[in-house]
Design an enzyme around this catalytic site. Sequence first.
Site, PDB file in Angstrom:
ATOM      1  N   ALA A   1       0.822  -1.218   0.000  1.00  0.00           N
ATOM      2  CA  ALA A   1       0.000   0.000   0.000  1.00  0.00           C
ATOM      3  C   ALA A   1       0.855   1.267   0.000  1.00  0.00           C
ATOM      4  O   ALA A   1       1.901   1.293   0.655  1.00  0.00           O
ATOM      5  CB  ALA A   1      -0.927  -0.001   1.219  1.00  0.00           C
ATOM      6  N   PRO A   2       0.411   2.280  -0.760  1.00  0.00           N
ATOM      7  CA  PRO A   2      -0.805   2.348  -1.585  1.00  0.00           C
ATOM      8  C   PRO A   2      -0.659   1.744  -2.983  1.00  0.00           C
ATOM      9  O   PRO A   2      -1.579   1.810  -3.776  1.00  0.00           O
ATOM     10  CB  PRO A   2      -1.071   3.847  -1.670  1.00  0.00           C
ATOM     11  CG  PRO A   2       0.289   4.465  -1.586  1.00  0.00           C
ATOM     12  CD  PRO A   2       1.099   3.586  -0.673  1.00  0.00           C
ATOM     13  N   GLY A   3       0.505   1.160  -3.292  1.00  0.00           N
ATOM     14  CA  GLY A   3       0.618   0.380  -4.518  1.00  0.00           C
ATOM     15  C   GLY A   3       1.564   0.889  -5.577  1.00  0.00           C
ATOM     16  O   GLY A   3       1.626   0.323  -6.671  1.00  0.00           O
ATOM     17  N   GLY A   4       2.330   1.933  -5.276  1.00  0.00           N
ATOM     18  CA  GLY A   4       3.198   2.545  -6.285  1.00  0.00           C
ATOM     19  C   GLY A   4       4.185   1.601  -6.943  1.00  0.00           C
ATOM     20  O   GLY A   4       4.262   1.516  -8.175  1.00  0.00           O
ATOM     21  N   LYS A   5       4.955   0.883  -6.131  1.00  0.00           N
ATOM     22  CA  LYS A   5       5.970  -0.014  -6.693  1.00  0.00           C
ATOM     23  C   LYS A   5       5.324  -1.195  -7.412  1.00  0.00           C
ATOM     24  O   LYS A   5       5.794  -1.633  -8.459  1.00  0.00           O
ATOM     25  CB  LYS A   5       6.912  -0.512  -5.594  1.00  0.00           C
ATOM     26  CG  LYS A   5       7.788   0.579  -5.016  1.00  0.00           C
ATOM     27  CD  LYS A   5       8.629   0.049  -3.887  1.00  0.00           C
ATOM     28  CE  LYS A   5       9.167   1.191  -3.065  1.00  0.00           C
ATOM     29  NZ  LYS A   5       8.088   1.977  -2.396  1.00  0.00           N
TER      30      LYS A   5
ATOM     31  N   ASP B   1       9.243  -3.528   0.700  1.00  0.00           N
ATOM     32  CA  ASP B   1       9.372  -2.120   1.085  1.00  0.00           C
ATOM     33  C   ASP B   1       8.660  -1.997   2.433  1.00  0.00           C
ATOM     34  O   ASP B   1       7.444  -1.860   2.481  1.00  0.00           O
ATOM     35  CB  ASP B   1       8.738  -1.215   0.033  1.00  0.00           C
ATOM     36  CG  ASP B   1       8.933   0.253   0.358  1.00  0.00           C
ATOM     37  OD1 ASP B   1      10.092   0.664   0.516  1.00  0.00           O
ATOM     38  OD2 ASP B   1       7.921   0.981   0.479  1.00  0.00           O
TER      39      ASP B   1
ATOM     40  N   CYS C   1      11.958   4.033   3.344  1.00  0.00           N
ATOM     41  CA  CYS C   1      12.043   5.467   3.034  1.00  0.00           C
ATOM     42  C   CYS C   1      12.622   6.212   4.239  1.00  0.00           C
ATOM     43  O   CYS C   1      12.080   7.211   4.688  1.00  0.00           O
ATOM     44  CB  CYS C   1      10.675   6.024   2.629  1.00  0.00           C
ATOM     45  SG  CYS C   1       9.380   5.789   3.863  1.00  0.00           S
TER      46      CYS C   1
END
Length: 436
Positions: A266-270, A333, A386
Site C-alpha cells: 500500500a498504496p501500490g506505487g511499486k 518495502d 524510506c
Amino acid sequence: MNKPIEERELILAILLEVTRDKVPGHLALSRVLSKYQYLDKRERAFITRVTEGTLEHMIEIDYIIDQFSKTKTAKMKPVIRIILRSAVYQLKYMDQVPASAVCNEAVRLAKKRGFQNLSGFVNGVLRTIARQMDQVKLPEHPLSRRLSVQYSIPEWMVEMWLSSYPEETVEKMLSFMMEEHPTCIRFDPERITKEEIKARLKEDGVEKVEDHPVLPYALWISGYDYLGGLETFEEGLFYVQDASSMMAVESLPVKKGDSIIDVCAAPGGKALHAAEKLAGTGHVDARDLTEYKVGLIEENIGRSGLTNISARQQDARVCDEASVETADIVIADLPCSGLGVLATKKDIRYNMTPETQKELAALQREILSVVHRYVKPGGTLLYSTCTINREENEENTAWFLEQHREFTLEKEKQFLPGIDPCDGFYIAVMKKQESK
C-alpha cells in the site's frame, strides 16, 4: 485585509488533529480540503501553507514563543499553543499578512474557542513577538541544538545523522527538508507519451510541468489546486510517486512473464510500476496487512486499468506456505521510521522516537525472515525503506545476509535528500542462488 475566520478555524482543527490526536498531517489536511471544496483557490492555498508551514517550523516556532512567554509552550493548553504557533508562523514567514491582522484574528479565535480569559495573554505574547522578532538569535552550541532549532528537526535525529555523515551533507539534507518541492509523478509511456501527458496536465490547469533529470517517465508538477480535481489523475494517466521509489523498481531485473510479490504494497506505487514493466504479462500479487490498505491498492489498480495485478490482505509476518519459492521477485518495502520523507510528511519528525525506531528495525527483521522464503532459486529480493538510519538499512541488510547465506548483495544504495534528486530512500537488491 483580515482573513475570514473560517480559514483559521480549519487550520486550528487540522493542527490539533495532527499534534494532539497524532493523525498524519497530509491525511488531516487532504480530508479538510476535500470536505470544503467550495473554498476558492486562494483560501485553500492559505490553509495549506499555514498548516504545512506551522508543522514544518514547529521547533523553531516554539523556541521563539518560549523567548517571550512566561508560560512555556510545553505547559500551554493545546488550543492556545496551536493558535500561537500558527500566528507566529504567519508573523515570521508571511509578510503579506499584516501583523495587526494576525494578532487580532488569533485573539478572536481564542475567544471563539472559549478562552476569553487567555485572550489578553495571546494578544500580549504575539504583539511582543511581532515587535521583537528580529532580536531572536539561534542557539550557538552545541551544533546539534543549533541545527535542530534552525531546521525544526528533533535534536536526537540531527545527532544520529551527524554521527553517520559529514556536517555539510547533514546541513544540505536538513535544508532540502525545509524547502517546498513539486509533486513527483510517474506516467506509463506505453499508455501516453510525455508530450501528451504534459499537454493534458496544462489543460487541467497545472501551472508548471518539468522533466525529471534522471527518469524519462517521471515529471515534477506544481501550481495545481487539488489532486482529485485533475481529470488526468482521475483517469489514471499518472501516479504520484517519489523518484526514489521508482528507482527502487528500476533496480530490479523485471522481465516479461515474471511472478512478483509485493509484501507491504500500500498504496501500490511499486507494485503498479512493476506491473507496467511486465507489459501485460506475468502477475503482481500486491499484499498488505489491513482491509483499508488493500482498499487503497485496489483503488489505484482500478484507476490504472492494469489487469496483471491484484491485491489481497496478508500479514507479512505470517508465512503464506502457498507462496514459498513461487516469486521471481519479492518486493519488501517495509514499515520504517520514514525519516527520508520529512520534506513532504512534516509531522513524522515529532512522532518518531529512538525507541520506536528500534522496534521498527526489529519488525523489519521479522518480516524479512518470513518473506525471503517466497523467492525462487535464482530470484531477487528487494529490501527498501524510506528512511535514513543505518540500523534500519545497512545494518539490517548485513544481518539478513549473515543469516541467509543463499542470498548475495547485488546492489545497495542510500539516497539522501538534497544530495540525490529524490527523497531519502534505501534499497538493497539481493539475489538468491540457483538450485544445485
